[in-house]
Structure formats: C-alpha cells, structure tokens
Write a protein that holds these residues in place. Structure first.
Motif, PDB file in Angstrom:
ATOM      1  N   ALA A  24      17.132 -19.737  -6.877  1.00 55.31           N
ATOM      2  CA  ALA A  24      16.781 -18.094  -6.269  1.00 55.31           C
ATOM      3  C   ALA A  24      15.386 -18.169  -6.894  1.00 55.31           C
ATOM      4  O   ALA A  24      14.376 -17.315  -5.410  1.00 55.31           O
ATOM      5  CB  ALA A  24      17.584 -17.319  -8.023  1.00 55.31           C
ATOM      6  N   THR A  25      14.621 -18.787  -7.159  1.00 51.32           N
ATOM      7  CA  THR A  25      13.441 -18.518  -7.109  1.00 51.32           C
ATOM      8  C   THR A  25      12.749 -19.586  -5.640  1.00 51.32           C
ATOM      9  O   THR A  25      11.795 -18.830  -5.046  1.00 51.32           O
ATOM     10  CB  THR A  25      12.279 -19.888  -7.967  1.00 51.32           C
ATOM     11  N   LEU A  26      12.933 -20.577  -4.594  1.00 49.48           N
ATOM     12  CA  LEU A  26      13.515 -20.778  -3.644  1.00 49.48           C
ATOM     13  C   LEU A  26      13.241 -19.669  -2.382  1.00 49.48           C
ATOM     14  O   LEU A  26      12.369 -19.066  -1.759  1.00 49.48           O
ATOM     15  CB  LEU A  26      13.886 -21.999  -3.233  1.00 49.48           C
ATOM     16  N   VAL A  27      14.630 -19.101  -2.525  1.00 43.15           N
ATOM     17  CA  VAL A  27      14.276 -17.819  -1.560  1.00 43.15           C
ATOM     18  C   VAL A  27      13.071 -16.537  -1.959  1.00 43.15           C
ATOM     19  O   VAL A  27      13.013 -16.339  -0.948  1.00 43.15           O
ATOM     20  CB  VAL A  27      15.823 -17.123  -2.059  1.00 43.15           C
ATOM     21  N   LEU A  28      12.861 -16.212  -3.175  1.00 44.06           N
ATOM     22  CA  LEU A  28      11.480 -15.438  -3.357  1.00 44.06           C
ATOM     23  C   LEU A  28      10.260 -16.226  -2.821  1.00 44.06           C
ATOM     24  O   LEU A  28       9.902 -15.253  -2.503  1.00 44.06           O
ATOM     25  CB  LEU A  28      12.195 -14.767  -5.012  1.00 44.06           C
ATOM     26  N   PHE A  29      10.609 -16.972  -2.987  1.00 46.88           N
ATOM     27  CA  PHE A  29       9.255 -17.842  -2.615  1.00 46.88           C
ATOM     28  C   PHE A  29       8.853 -17.512  -1.094  1.00 46.88           C
ATOM     29  O   PHE A  29       7.879 -17.796  -0.173  1.00 46.88           O
ATOM     30  CB  PHE A  29       9.257 -19.166  -2.795  1.00 46.88           C
ATOM     31  N   SER A  30      10.362 -18.407  -0.408  1.00 48.37           N
ATOM     32  CA  SER A  30      10.198 -18.321   1.018  1.00 48.37           C
ATOM     33  C   SER A  30      10.025 -16.484   1.948  1.00 48.37           C
ATOM     34  O   SER A  30       9.017 -16.475   2.530  1.00 48.37           O
ATOM     35  CB  SER A  30      11.893 -18.245   1.316  1.00 48.37           C
ATOM     36  N   VAL A  31      10.664 -15.882   0.971  1.00 48.20           N
ATOM     37  CA  VAL A  31      10.211 -14.069   1.304  1.00 48.20           C
ATOM     38  C   VAL A  31       8.843 -13.912   1.336  1.00 48.20           C
ATOM     39  O   VAL A  31       8.512 -12.845   1.733  1.00 48.20           O
ATOM     40  CB  VAL A  31      11.009 -13.281   1.256  1.00 48.20           C
ATOM     41  N   GLN A  32       8.661 -14.175  -0.267  1.00 48.42           N
ATOM     42  CA  GLN A  32       7.133 -13.471  -0.678  1.00 48.42           C
ATOM     43  C   GLN A  32       5.959 -14.833   1.057  1.00 48.42           C
ATOM     44  O   GLN A  32       4.797 -13.634   1.324  1.00 48.42           O
ATOM     45  CB  GLN A  32       6.888 -14.022  -1.595  1.00 48.42           C
ATOM     46  N   PHE A  33       6.542 -15.783   1.153  1.00 50.43           N
ATOM     47  CA  PHE A  33       5.797 -16.536   1.942  1.00 50.43           C
ATOM     48  C   PHE A  33       5.257 -15.763   3.558  1.00 50.43           C
ATOM     49  O   PHE A  33       4.574 -15.830   4.121  1.00 50.43           O
ATOM     50  CB  PHE A  33       5.663 -18.085   1.532  1.00 50.43           C
TER      51      PHE A  33
ATOM     52  N   ALA B 208      -0.536  -0.531   1.898  1.00 50.49           N
ATOM     53  CA  ALA B 208       1.095   0.405   2.043  1.00 50.49           C
ATOM     54  C   ALA B 208       1.882  -1.324   1.517  1.00 50.49           C
ATOM     55  O   ALA B 208       2.666  -0.613   0.207  1.00 50.49           O
ATOM     56  CB  ALA B 208       1.856   0.730   2.642  1.00 50.49           C
ATOM     57  N   LEU B 209       2.208  -2.153   2.045  1.00 51.69           N
ATOM     58  CA  LEU B 209       2.465  -3.256   1.452  1.00 51.69           C
ATOM     59  C   LEU B 209       1.816  -3.797   0.552  1.00 51.69           C
ATOM     60  O   LEU B 209       2.309  -5.071  -0.593  1.00 51.69           O
ATOM     61  CB  LEU B 209       2.135  -4.488   2.610  1.00 51.69           C
ATOM     62  N   GLY B 210       0.524  -3.415   0.336  1.00 57.67           N
ATOM     63  CA  GLY B 210       0.247  -4.786  -1.035  1.00 57.67           C
ATOM     64  C   GLY B 210       0.474  -4.414  -2.025  1.00 57.67           C
ATOM     65  O   GLY B 210       0.575  -5.247  -2.614  1.00 57.67           O
ATOM     66  N   PRO B 211       0.757  -3.285  -2.905  1.00 53.98           N
ATOM     67  CA  PRO B 211       1.697  -3.238  -4.519  1.00 53.98           C
ATOM     68  C   PRO B 211       2.718  -3.931  -3.900  1.00 53.98           C
ATOM     69  O   PRO B 211       2.907  -4.486  -5.246  1.00 53.98           O
ATOM     70  CB  PRO B 211       1.811  -1.686  -4.002  1.00 53.98           C
ATOM     71  N   LEU B 212       3.463  -3.783  -3.707  1.00 51.66           N
ATOM     72  CA  LEU B 212       5.119  -4.712  -3.068  1.00 51.66           C
ATOM     73  C   LEU B 212       4.671  -6.115  -3.124  1.00 51.66           C
ATOM     74  O   LEU B 212       5.346  -7.325  -3.879  1.00 51.66           O
ATOM     75  CB  LEU B 212       5.902  -4.479  -2.163  1.00 51.66           C
ATOM     76  N   HIS B 213       3.450  -6.585  -2.182  1.00 48.96           N
ATOM     77  CA  HIS B 213       2.974  -8.117  -2.400  1.00 48.96           C
ATOM     78  C   HIS B 213       2.544  -9.006  -3.595  1.00 48.96           C
ATOM     79  O   HIS B 213       2.871  -9.830  -3.997  1.00 48.96           O
ATOM     80  CB  HIS B 213       2.056  -8.223  -1.363  1.00 48.96           C
ATOM     81  N   LYS B 214       1.822  -7.927  -4.295  1.00 47.51           N
ATOM     82  CA  LYS B 214       1.596  -8.440  -5.357  1.00 47.51           C
ATOM     83  C   LYS B 214       2.360  -8.733  -6.420  1.00 47.51           C
ATOM     84  O   LYS B 214       2.177  -9.818  -7.303  1.00 47.51           O
ATOM     85  CB  LYS B 214       0.520  -7.145  -6.189  1.00 47.51           C
ATOM     86  N   PHE B 215       3.094  -8.078  -6.549  1.00 51.47           N
ATOM     87  CA  PHE B 215       4.351  -7.876  -7.623  1.00 51.47           C
ATOM     88  C   PHE B 215       4.809  -9.139  -7.105  1.00 51.47           C
ATOM     89  O   PHE B 215       6.139  -8.859  -7.753  1.00 51.47           O
ATOM     90  CB  PHE B 215       5.391  -6.305  -7.269  1.00 51.47           C
ATOM     91  N   GLY B 216       5.674  -8.973  -5.667  1.00 55.66           N
ATOM     92  CA  GLY B 216       6.771 -10.492  -5.078  1.00 55.66           C
ATOM     93  C   GLY B 216       6.440 -10.865  -5.614  1.00 55.66           C
ATOM     94  O   GLY B 216       6.432 -11.823  -6.428  1.00 55.66           O
ATOM     95  N   GLY B 217       4.222 -11.437  -5.433  1.00 52.84           N
ATOM     96  CA  GLY B 217       4.193 -12.692  -6.109  1.00 52.84           C
ATOM     97  C   GLY B 217       4.367 -12.716  -7.703  1.00 52.84           C
ATOM     98  O   GLY B 217       4.331 -14.345  -7.910  1.00 52.84           O
ATOM     99  N   LYS B 218       4.184 -12.104  -7.700  1.00 58.18           N
ATOM    100  CA  LYS B 218       4.404 -12.726  -9.611  1.00 58.18           C
ATOM    101  C   LYS B 218       5.823 -12.260 -10.219  1.00 58.18           C
ATOM    102  O   LYS B 218       5.281 -13.310 -10.911  1.00 58.18           O
ATOM    103  CB  LYS B 218       3.082 -10.738 -10.516  1.00 58.18           C
ATOM    104  N   ALA B 219       6.938 -11.657  -9.489  1.00 54.90           N
ATOM    105  CA  ALA B 219       7.570 -11.779 -10.155  1.00 54.90           C
ATOM    106  C   ALA B 219       8.218 -13.721  -9.815  1.00 54.90           C
ATOM    107  O   ALA B 219       8.723 -13.453 -10.091  1.00 54.90           O
ATOM    108  CB  ALA B 219       8.232 -11.019  -9.296  1.00 54.90           C
ATOM    109  N   THR B 220       7.861 -13.624  -8.513  1.00 57.52           N
ATOM    110  CA  THR B 220       8.441 -15.141  -8.283  1.00 57.52           C
ATOM    111  C   THR B 220       7.385 -16.165  -8.899  1.00 57.52           C
ATOM    112  O   THR B 220       8.339 -17.447  -9.387  1.00 57.52           O
ATOM    113  CB  THR B 220       7.230 -15.260  -6.631  1.00 57.52           C
ATOM    114  N   TRP B 221       6.317 -15.805  -9.246  1.00 52.83           N
ATOM    115  CA  TRP B 221       5.571 -17.699  -9.953  1.00 52.83           C
ATOM    116  C   TRP B 221       6.722 -17.515 -11.529  1.00 52.83           C
ATOM    117  O   TRP B 221       6.274 -18.500 -12.362  1.00 52.83           O
ATOM    118  CB  TRP B 221       3.922 -16.694 -10.353  1.00 52.83           C
ATOM    119  N   ILE B 222       5.878 -16.423 -12.454  1.00 50.19           N
ATOM    120  CA  ILE B 222       7.409 -15.716 -13.474  1.00 50.19           C
ATOM    121  C   ILE B 222       9.093 -16.691 -13.267  1.00 50.19           C
ATOM    122  O   ILE B 222       9.249 -17.393 -13.962  1.00 50.19           O
ATOM    123  CB  ILE B 222       7.573 -14.474 -13.283  1.00 50.19           C
TER     124      ILE B 222
END
Length: 293
Positions: free
Chosen positions: A173-182, A201-215
């Motif tokens: 699941a982390t790999l999938v999230l990382f790939s999408v975020q990347f 517009a994508l900035g807040p979503l990108h920041k959230f996605g990065g933190k969620a993927t890292w966690i």
C-alpha cells in the motif's frame, strides 16, 4: 474612482486599528517572543537536530542489528544440503528501507522548512533538493523490494511465498501511495508542469499525500522489524533471558527512534500560531498577518 479609493483606505485603517486594539489576544510580536520560540511552532532549531540525531541513531541501530544477523550478501549462500540461505540477501531490505524512509524521505519533508544544506537555500533550490531526495528514496525502495523479492524467490529447496503477511500488505500500500504521490509531484511541479492555479490548488493535497505516505512507510518499517524479530526469535528458539538479547532489543530501540523521528519531522509541518481577535475569531487578522504556503 476617488470615492472607492477613499472607502478602501478607510476600511483598511479601521481594520488596522482593530488589529492593534487591546482586544487582540495574541499579536505577532508576542508569538515571536523567546518563550514561544522555545516550544514552537514554527519548530525551533533543536527539533531538526533531534530529528537528524534520530536518523543517525536509527541507521546505526538497524545496521548493528543486521550485523548481528550475519550481515548482507548479494546472492544466496549454499548450505551444502541441496538448499541455500537467502537470509543475508534479505538483510539488504531493512537497511535500504531504513535509508529510504528513515533518512532520505524524512529529509525531503524537511527540505522546505529546514534544509540539510548549510547557509539556507532559495525556494527554487529547496524544491530541487526536495525532489532529488525523493528520487534517491525511490531508488532505495526499488532496491529494497528487489532484495526481499529475490530472497523469497531464490530460496531452496522451497521458495518463500510473496505478499502473505500484514507487513507485506502495508508495504505494498505504501508503494502505491508513493508512486501516485511521486507521479503527481513530477507532473504538476516539474515536468511538464501544471498551471499556477492548478499547482496552488494541488498544493495542500500534495503536502497531505506526502506526509500520509511517509507515515505509512514508517508503519511498514515498524511492522517489518517486528515480523523479522519474531522469525529470528522463533528460529533460534529464544526464551527466558534470550529474549533480552541484542537481536530482540535492537529492533525495539529502532521502533522508539521511529516515533521520535516522526514527531520531530511532523512538528515542522505544523503552521505557526496566528493573531486572533475576540470579535472576529481572528479571521481578518489571519488574512493580513499570514500568507499561504
């Protein structure tokens, strides 16, 4: 036009007086005072150094643990009985994943607030540093997954099944999230690049996605450490005092360091305190005293 300008000036002066009135509970000067800077946010300097100390300690602890498990090998080791030992090939997996999520991705999250390069960097350079660190993390992740996959596939006389444990599902699941975020970051902010409005517009979503993927990555690390420790303790039939040996204790220390690292890095993502007025809940004050990231 003159009348409109006069009305705008009058409104601005009235709002300025409200911000300076005694009814303002917290003003920027108070927020920036030394007693507030000690605890933050924004995160004081000692927090980022604690984060980097945790990174070094985490890599050291995991490295010593792997050394105690026999070190690493680039290929299976024949056991002389028609089978082989792929444990040392697998040992690359925790080392590479620790470097990927525990060092490079953590530094990527810190690249805007507290870049590791001394002297400070302008925002364009921080952006390049952020993405470069993620690219290194991606390369390490690919190598780490390859090591785990090959250690399972090349095991003799019977290969080890793939993707059967909670750790493997969380890692996938982390790999999938990382790939999408990347891909989202690459396509929107580097090449070919989205419009300014879309990036904003994508900035807040990108920041959230990065933190969620890292966690998620840190959670996968923790479950992987626990799974490997259980296998080792079972394989060596550890019991009693044996459960206090380094092969069991070091992963426990590593998991505590993961917690410290997560808290320090995420604290840098917390927005600074804003001025707030009793009458309007600080909405007007926040608009003047702060800016969008």
């Amino acid at each position: 036009h003159t009348q409109s300008a006069d009305l705008y000036t009058l409104a601005a002066l009235q709002l300025h007086q409200r911000l300076l009135s005694p009814r303002t509970r917290m003003v920027p000067e108070e927020v920036a005072s030394s007693k507030y800077r000690v605890m933050g946010p924004p995160a004081p300097a000692w927090v980022v150094w604690l984060a980097r100390a945790a990174m070094i300690a985490l890599v050291t602890v995991v490295g010593n643990w792997i050394h105690g498990l026999g070190g690493v090998q680039l290929s299976p080791v024949p056991d002389g009985k028609g089978g082989n030992d792929t444990g040392r090939l697998f040992n690359w997996h925790p080392i590479l994943m620790t470097l990927a999520f525990g060092v490079f991705m953590a530094e990527a999250l810190l690249a805007y607030q507290s870049p590791i390069v001394p002297g400070g960097l302008l925002r364009p350079m921080r952006k390049k540093l952020h993405y470069s660190l993620h690219m290194v993390a991606l390369a390490l992740i690919v190598l780490g997954v390859t090591a785990a996959y090959k250690s399972h596939s090349l095991k003799l006389p019977t290969p080890i099944p793939h993707f059967y444990s909670p750790h493997s599902f969380l890692g996938l699941a982390t790999l999938v999230l990382f790939s999408v975020q990347f891909a989202l970051g690459l396509g929107s902010y580097l090449w070919p690049g989205a419009s300014q409005a879309a990036r904003t517009a994508l900035g807040p979503l990108h920041k959230f996605g990065g933190k969620a993927t890292w966690i998620c990555g840190l959670a996968a690390m923790a479950t992987g450490l626990q799974e490997k420790t259980t296998f080792v303790a079972s394989g060596r039939a550890l019991a009693g005092e044996g459960l206090y040996s380094a092969v069991v204790r070091l992963p426990a220390v590593a998991e505590l360091l993961i917690v410290v690292l997560a808290m320090c890095v995420l604290f840098h993502q917390v927005p600074a305190a804003k001025a707030q007025s009793d009458g309007d809940n600080g909405q007007e004050a926040q608009g003047l005293l702060t800016s969008d990231p």
